[in-house]
Design a protein around this motif. Structure first.
Motif, PDB file in Angstrom:
ATOM      1  N   TYR A 182      -0.332  -0.220 -15.965  1.00 52.80           N
ATOM      2  CA  TYR A 182       0.575   0.788 -15.407  1.00 52.80           C
ATOM      3  C   TYR A 182       0.791   1.845 -16.490  1.00 52.80           C
ATOM      4  CZ  TYR A 182       1.509  -2.928 -12.047  1.00 52.80           C
ATOM      5  OH  TYR A 182       1.366  -3.914 -11.108  1.00 52.80           O
ATOM      6  N   PHE A 188       4.629  -4.977 -14.315  1.00 53.04           N
ATOM      7  CA  PHE A 188       5.123  -4.193 -13.186  1.00 53.04           C
ATOM      8  C   PHE A 188       6.637  -4.035 -13.273  1.00 53.04           C
ATOM      9  CE2 PHE A 188       6.816  -4.311  -8.757  1.00 53.04           C
ATOM     10  CZ  PHE A 188       6.448  -3.016  -8.419  1.00 53.04           C
ATOM     11  N   PRO A 190       9.399  -2.091 -10.787  1.00 54.71           N
ATOM     12  CA  PRO A 190       9.597  -1.252  -9.596  1.00 54.71           C
ATOM     13  C   PRO A 190      10.538  -0.072  -9.831  1.00 54.71           C
ATOM     14  CG  PRO A 190      10.776  -3.343  -9.380  1.00 54.71           C
ATOM     15  CD  PRO A 190       9.901  -3.460 -10.588  1.00 54.71           C
ATOM     16  N   PHE A 195       7.468   4.562  -5.017  1.00 50.48           N
ATOM     17  CA  PHE A 195       6.452   4.052  -4.100  1.00 50.48           C
ATOM     18  C   PHE A 195       7.152   3.263  -2.997  1.00 50.48           C
ATOM     19  CE2 PHE A 195       7.481   0.510  -6.720  1.00 50.48           C
ATOM     20  CZ  PHE A 195       7.249  -0.620  -5.958  1.00 50.48           C
ATOM     21  N   GLY A 196       6.395   2.961  -1.939  1.00 52.43           N
ATOM     22  CA  GLY A 196       6.886   2.078  -0.893  1.00 52.43           C
ATOM     23  C   GLY A 196       8.205   2.482  -0.276  1.00 52.43           C
ATOM     24  N   ASN A 198      10.858   3.467  -1.698  1.00 51.63           N
ATOM     25  CA  ASN A 198      12.046   3.032  -2.433  1.00 51.63           C
ATOM     26  C   ASN A 198      12.949   4.208  -2.797  1.00 51.63           C
ATOM     27  OD1 ASN A 198      10.529   4.145  -4.489  1.00 51.63           O
ATOM     28  ND2 ASN A 198      10.367   2.280  -5.705  1.00 51.63           N
ATOM     29  N   GLY A 222       2.734   6.544  -8.357  1.00 53.57           N
ATOM     30  CA  GLY A 222       3.651   6.904  -7.290  1.00 53.57           C
ATOM     31  C   GLY A 222       3.941   8.394  -7.209  1.00 53.57           C
ATOM     32  N   GLU A 282       2.671  -1.052  -3.283  1.00 59.91           N
ATOM     33  CA  GLU A 282       2.688  -1.384  -4.705  1.00 59.91           C
ATOM     34  C   GLU A 282       1.285  -1.464  -5.295  1.00 59.91           C
ATOM     35  OE1 GLU A 282       3.520  -5.419  -7.280  1.00 59.91           O
ATOM     36  OE2 GLU A 282       4.843  -5.005  -5.594  1.00 59.91           O
ATOM     37  N   SER A 283       0.350  -1.974  -4.511  1.00 60.17           N
ATOM     38  CA  SER A 283      -1.013  -2.152  -5.014  1.00 60.17           C
ATOM     39  C   SER A 283      -1.682  -0.833  -5.367  1.00 60.17           C
ATOM     40  CB  SER A 283      -1.868  -2.891  -3.979  1.00 60.17           C
ATOM     41  OG  SER A 283      -1.902  -2.172  -2.751  1.00 60.17           O
ATOM     42  N   THR A 286      -1.342   1.043  -9.609  1.00 53.32           N
ATOM     43  CA  THR A 286      -1.948   0.675 -10.885  1.00 53.32           C
ATOM     44  C   THR A 286      -2.821   1.825 -11.373  1.00 53.32           C
ATOM     45  OG1 THR A 286      -3.920  -0.323  -9.909  1.00 53.32           O
ATOM     46  CG2 THR A 286      -1.998  -1.765 -10.202  1.00 53.32           C
TER      47      THR A 286
END
Length: 368
Positions: A182, A188, A190, A195-196, A198, A222, A282-283, A286
């Motif tokens: 990362y 990781f 968050p 991302f996702g 959030n 992200g 999340e994937s 990276t």
């Protein structure tokens, strides 16, 4: 001269750790002209850009044998053949094998292109607005521009006297000298990426400084997917023909489909996008994750933007090399204050260079 790598130059790939280049610094530097001028304007890092120096870096990721398990009903020989392929169940199939690339020095934007900057381009050049330009969730001046296709991104970079980064440059800038998983490290977190969903939308381009890459780049994980120069080929890493200044496939790869107009934007020739986005999984965040989009498509999950790059002039590369050579010479003559001054110049350009850091520690110890 290509850096000399030995069997000792690779670290264990467990726990997300990846190989780190072992460059014989003196051998490399002393082959270059130590008399290059250091005071030219072109030897300065452009505003709001980061300098990524010449050198080798790791690209891609290998499979992790520790997590390999066979499934019932699958023959051992078939399983072994499958796992001998340069990818893993942990990595996307197009992310392996890990391999060395050597890149010339380059500059890259610290931030994704903002709505404010893109708006100036639209006004001056009469360029059409991107998708979502009127979306109140996404159109504040400090947010990244979204809804741009590859041609829009390329036109903006040309307007700024720049270009899109290659995929190899983008990954080097995101991973740093240590080849991180990362931008901020190998673990990781968050809280360090948008991302996702959030967050409710994209974040300002200069936000999350605590999650910046080793070269100081914001949101390399992200916020928005970022266009790069290269055509997409899922098998390119297996057949990378030119490890020096790798620029991706020379021709696009057709990914399948009928070839009709209906599916033209979902299959066929694609350009690479990197970094994940505020609604992506999340994937996708990276530093090795690869994805693709049709170059004419300006919409991918309301999170498709970019940043620009620029090839570094020989003057700035020479400035770094000259400062390092002068530091080595001063150390050899035990002129520690002079060495300190030269190292300060070199480290200002390349603050993450471990060899320079080690030299600095030696000098500091002699001065104290």
């Amino acid at each position: 001269m290509t850096p000399i790598l030995t069997k000792h130059d690779s670290l264990t790939r467990s726990g997300g750790r990846l190989p780190v280049a072992g460059v014989l610094l003196g051998t490399l530097l002393l082959t270059l002209n130590p008399l290059a001028a250091m005071a030219q304007d072109s030897a300065q890092v452009p505003e709001n850009m980061a300098y990524v120096p010449f050198g080798p870096s790791i690209m891609g990721i290998d499979k992790d044998p520790a997590t390999a398990t066979t499934t019932s009903g699958e023959s051992s020989s078939l399983y072994q053949r499958r796992m001998n392929m340069p990818w893993s169940k942990q990595a996307f199939h197009d992310e392996g094998p890990a391999h060395w690339v050597v890149l010339d020095g380059f500059f890259i934007d610290k931030h994704e292109v903002s709505n404010n900057d893109y708006g100036k381009f639209m006004k001056e050049k009469g360029h059409p607005g991107p998708a979502y330009w009127d979306d109140p969730r996404l159109n504040t001046p400090t947010q990244p521009v979204v809804g741009v296709n590859w041609f829009d991104a390329k036109a903006y970079c040309a307007y700024k006297g720049k270009r899109l980064p290659t995929e190899a440059e983008w990954e080097r800038a995101a991973r740093g000298p240590e080849g991180l998983k990362y931008p901020w490290g190998n673990e990781f977190d968050p809280a360090k990426a948008n991302f996702g969903k959030n967050h409710e939308a994209t974040l300002p381009v200069d936000s999350m400084p605590e999650a910046a890459s080793p070269y100081g780049l914001h949101h390399m994980a992200g916020n928005v997917f970022e266009w790069v120069e290269d055509w997409y080929d899922p098998d390119f890493y297996q057949k990378t023909p030119h490890p020096v200044n790798t620029q991706g496939p020379l021709k696009p790869i057709w990914l399948g489909g009928t070839g009709t107009y209906v599916d033209r934007l979902t299959v066929g020739a694609k350009r690479v996008i990197r970094g994940g986005s505020w609604i992506a999984a999340e994937s996708s965040i990276t530093t090795t994750h690869r994805f693709w989009n049709h170059p004419s498509n300006n919409s991918y999950g309301v999170g498709l933007g970019f940043r620009c790059a620029e090839t570094a002039s020989s003057a700035i590369n020479d400035k770094l090399r000259t400062a390092t050579i002068e530091a080595m010479k001063s150390m050899g003559m035990e002129k520690w204050q002079e060495a300190k001054t030269h190292l300060a110049t070199a480290l200002a350009l390349d603050p993450h260079n471990t060899e320079l850091q080690q030299m600095q520690a030696i000098v500091q110890g002699k001065i104290q």
